[in-house]
Design a protein around this motif. Sequence first.
Motif, PDB file in Angstrom:
ATOM      1  N   ASN A   1      85.618  89.051 147.620  1.00  0.00           N
ATOM      2  CA  ASN A   1      84.895  89.391 146.387  1.00  0.00           C
ATOM      3  C   ASN A   1      84.986  90.859 146.052  1.00  0.00           C
ATOM      4  O   ASN A   1      85.267  91.244 144.914  1.00  0.00           O
ATOM      5  CB  ASN A   1      83.401  89.068 146.562  1.00  0.00           C
ATOM      6  CG  ASN A   1      83.097  87.677 146.059  1.00  0.00           C
ATOM      7  OD1 ASN A   1      83.637  87.253 145.033  1.00  0.00           O
ATOM      8  ND2 ASN A   1      82.241  86.978 146.796  1.00  0.00           N
TER       9      ASN A   1
ATOM     10  N   TYR B   1      87.123  93.010 147.068  1.00  0.00           N
ATOM     11  CA  TYR B   1      88.493  93.391 146.724  1.00  0.00           C
ATOM     12  C   TYR B   1      88.784  93.081 145.254  1.00  0.00           C
ATOM     13  O   TYR B   1      89.304  93.921 144.519  1.00  0.00           O
ATOM     14  CB  TYR B   1      89.495  92.672 147.644  1.00  0.00           C
ATOM     15  CG  TYR B   1      90.921  92.926 147.227  1.00  0.00           C
ATOM     16  CD1 TYR B   1      91.510  94.168 147.421  1.00  0.00           C
ATOM     17  CD2 TYR B   1      91.673  91.925 146.610  1.00  0.00           C
ATOM     18  CE1 TYR B   1      92.812  94.416 147.007  1.00  0.00           C
ATOM     19  CE2 TYR B   1      92.976  92.160 146.195  1.00  0.00           C
ATOM     20  CZ  TYR B   1      93.538  93.414 146.397  1.00  0.00           C
ATOM     21  OH  TYR B   1      94.826  93.647 145.979  1.00  0.00           O
ATOM     22  N   LEU B   2      88.432  91.871 144.825  1.00  0.00           N
ATOM     23  CA  LEU B   2      88.733  91.489 143.435  1.00  0.00           C
ATOM     24  C   LEU B   2      87.931  92.340 142.445  1.00  0.00           C
ATOM     25  O   LEU B   2      88.447  92.729 141.393  1.00  0.00           O
ATOM     26  CB  LEU B   2      88.488  89.993 143.224  1.00  0.00           C
ATOM     27  CG  LEU B   2      89.443  89.073 144.004  1.00  0.00           C
ATOM     28  CD1 LEU B   2      89.129  87.610 143.734  1.00  0.00           C
ATOM     29  CD2 LEU B   2      90.908  89.369 143.670  1.00  0.00           C
TER      30      LEU B   2
ATOM     31  N   TYR C   1      87.458  89.040 133.218  1.00  0.00           N
ATOM     32  CA  TYR C   1      87.489  89.058 134.681  1.00  0.00           C
ATOM     33  C   TYR C   1      86.918  87.759 135.237  1.00  0.00           C
ATOM     34  O   TYR C   1      87.535  87.101 136.073  1.00  0.00           O
ATOM     35  CB  TYR C   1      86.718  90.268 135.204  1.00  0.00           C
ATOM     36  CG  TYR C   1      86.538  90.298 136.712  1.00  0.00           C
ATOM     37  CD1 TYR C   1      87.576  89.933 137.569  1.00  0.00           C
ATOM     38  CD2 TYR C   1      85.328  90.695 137.278  1.00  0.00           C
ATOM     39  CE1 TYR C   1      87.410  89.966 138.944  1.00  0.00           C
ATOM     40  CE2 TYR C   1      85.162  90.729 138.649  1.00  0.00           C
ATOM     41  CZ  TYR C   1      86.202  90.359 139.489  1.00  0.00           C
ATOM     42  OH  TYR C   1      86.041  90.382 140.847  1.00  0.00           O
TER      43      TYR C   1
ATOM     44  N   ARG D   1      89.475  85.197 137.062  1.00  0.00           N
ATOM     45  CA  ARG D   1      89.232  85.122 138.479  1.00  0.00           C
ATOM     46  C   ARG D   1      88.910  83.686 138.894  1.00  0.00           C
ATOM     47  O   ARG D   1      89.437  83.178 139.877  1.00  0.00           O
ATOM     48  CB  ARG D   1      88.054  86.052 138.755  1.00  0.00           C
ATOM     49  CG  ARG D   1      87.512  86.028 140.118  1.00  0.00           C
ATOM     50  CD  ARG D   1      86.178  86.757 140.045  1.00  0.00           C
ATOM     51  NE  ARG D   1      85.342  86.237 141.060  1.00  0.00           N
ATOM     52  CZ  ARG D   1      84.988  86.931 142.137  1.00  0.00           C
ATOM     53  NH1 ARG D   1      85.333  88.176 142.258  1.00  0.00           N
ATOM     54  NH2 ARG D   1      84.262  86.367 143.055  1.00  0.00           N
TER      55      ARG D   1
ATOM     56  N   LEU E   1      85.660  83.836 149.735  1.00  0.00           N
ATOM     57  CA  LEU E   1      85.556  85.139 149.076  1.00  0.00           C
ATOM     58  C   LEU E   1      84.468  86.031 149.660  1.00  0.00           C
ATOM     59  O   LEU E   1      84.524  87.250 149.519  1.00  0.00           O
ATOM     60  CB  LEU E   1      85.355  84.970 147.565  1.00  0.00           C
ATOM     61  CG  LEU E   1      86.596  84.519 146.798  1.00  0.00           C
ATOM     62  CD1 LEU E   1      86.282  84.397 145.320  1.00  0.00           C
ATOM     63  CD2 LEU E   1      87.753  85.491 147.002  1.00  0.00           C
TER      64      LEU E   1
ATOM     65  N   LEU F   1      95.061  86.185 148.142  1.00  0.00           N
ATOM     66  CA  LEU F   1      94.176  87.183 147.539  1.00  0.00           C
ATOM     67  C   LEU F   1      95.003  88.264 146.815  1.00  0.00           C
ATOM     68  O   LEU F   1      94.656  88.685 145.705  1.00  0.00           O
ATOM     69  CB  LEU F   1      93.295  87.816 148.625  1.00  0.00           C
ATOM     70  CG  LEU F   1      92.176  88.729 148.129  1.00  0.00           C
ATOM     71  CD1 LEU F   1      91.133  87.952 147.319  1.00  0.00           C
ATOM     72  CD2 LEU F   1      91.488  89.427 149.317  1.00  0.00           C
TER      73      LEU F   1
ATOM     74  N   ILE G   1      96.272  86.733 143.576  1.00  0.00           N
ATOM     75  CA  ILE G   1      95.183  86.638 142.590  1.00  0.00           C
ATOM     76  C   ILE G   1      94.913  88.022 141.988  1.00  0.00           C
ATOM     77  O   ILE G   1      94.813  88.185 140.768  1.00  0.00           O
ATOM     78  CB  ILE G   1      93.897  86.067 143.231  1.00  0.00           C
ATOM     79  CG1 ILE G   1      94.118  84.617 143.671  1.00  0.00           C
ATOM     80  CG2 ILE G   1      92.709  86.156 142.260  1.00  0.00           C
ATOM     81  CD1 ILE G   1      93.001  84.048 144.540  1.00  0.00           C
ATOM     82  N   GLY G   2      94.807  89.017 142.871  1.00  0.00           N
ATOM     83  CA  GLY G   2      94.528  90.385 142.413  1.00  0.00           C
ATOM     84  C   GLY G   2      95.609  90.886 141.458  1.00  0.00           C
ATOM     85  O   GLY G   2      95.330  91.575 140.482  1.00  0.00           O
TER      86      GLY G   2
ATOM     87  N   MET H   1      95.443  88.807 137.942  1.00  0.00           N
ATOM     88  CA  MET H   1      94.150  88.739 137.250  1.00  0.00           C
ATOM     89  C   MET H   1      94.129  89.424 135.886  1.00  0.00           C
ATOM     90  O   MET H   1      93.545  88.912 134.943  1.00  0.00           O
ATOM     91  CB  MET H   1      93.086  89.360 138.147  1.00  0.00           C
ATOM     92  CG  MET H   1      91.883  88.509 138.279  1.00  0.00           C
ATOM     93  SD  MET H   1      90.800  89.042 139.614  1.00  0.00           S
ATOM     94  CE  MET H   1      90.867  90.794 139.623  1.00  0.00           C
TER      95      MET H   1
END
Length: 250
Positions: free
Chosen positions: A92, A94-95, A109, A113, A126, A141, A144-145, A148
Amino acid sequence: MITASNLTKKYGEKTAVKNINLSVKKGELFAYLGPNGSGKSTTIKMLMGLLEPSDGSVEILGEPMHLNNTELKRKISFVPDTPDIIGKLTGNEYLNFVASIYKMDKETYKNKREELVNMFELGNDLGVLVEEYSHGMRQKLAVIGALMHSPEVIFLDEPNVGLDPKSNRELKNYLTDYVQQGNTVFLTTHTLSLAEEIADRICIIYQGEIKALGTLAELREQAGMGRTLEDIFLALTDGEDVHVQEHTES
Ligand code: ADP
Ligand code: MG
């Protein structure tokens, strides 16, 4: 979208990337293939503005790329070959951190996300510290990052390593849709079937030099009928000369 002109990198005496010229168009999914140590990651890092070329230049989205061109870097994204995400953050955190770097608005976001976390089934993890993640979870991860903020250009360095089959399928579909929406993908992989399946054009490098560049059909035609990408790849990266010429842009 992505242009490399005479791109060269020397590490001391060793030339890791030699005079690479290539141009990736908007909406194209470009696969950059080569054996271990052939210069793929070095090329990507120079294209991304993470590593200073010894010679040559890079343009992204029509702008020259430099190490300190942060505005340009905000429009693009990168999934490195080793997902070195700070271990003391939860997924979490990190994102959230990534969203703040890219100045994402709250609503976008939240939606983006959720879509990506569901796609890779990472929702239950997460809250966990990244240092407790498996390699595959870190990889998810990182992907995803990187996706996003919907970058116009994304570089992925062996993104499918460590991903389970379902996530691999999801990523493949996502990238295919992504380029159809007019974005640009530059991908390295050792999974030749993946390149065969989703790449618009394929570039094969060996010892830092381009050995072939074109659509799969063009590579096949030039290499002689009936050759699979695996045959072509192994021939070009093992000293056999099959005379595959670089195709010029139309
Ligand atoms: P690939 O990603 O295709 O496996 P790399 O770009 O990582 O290849 O490496 C290309 C060559 O450059 C290799 O011979 C590698 O050992 C060398 N190399 C990569 N990074 C460095 C570095 N930081 N210092 C010295 N040599 C390096
Ligand atoms: Mg590499």
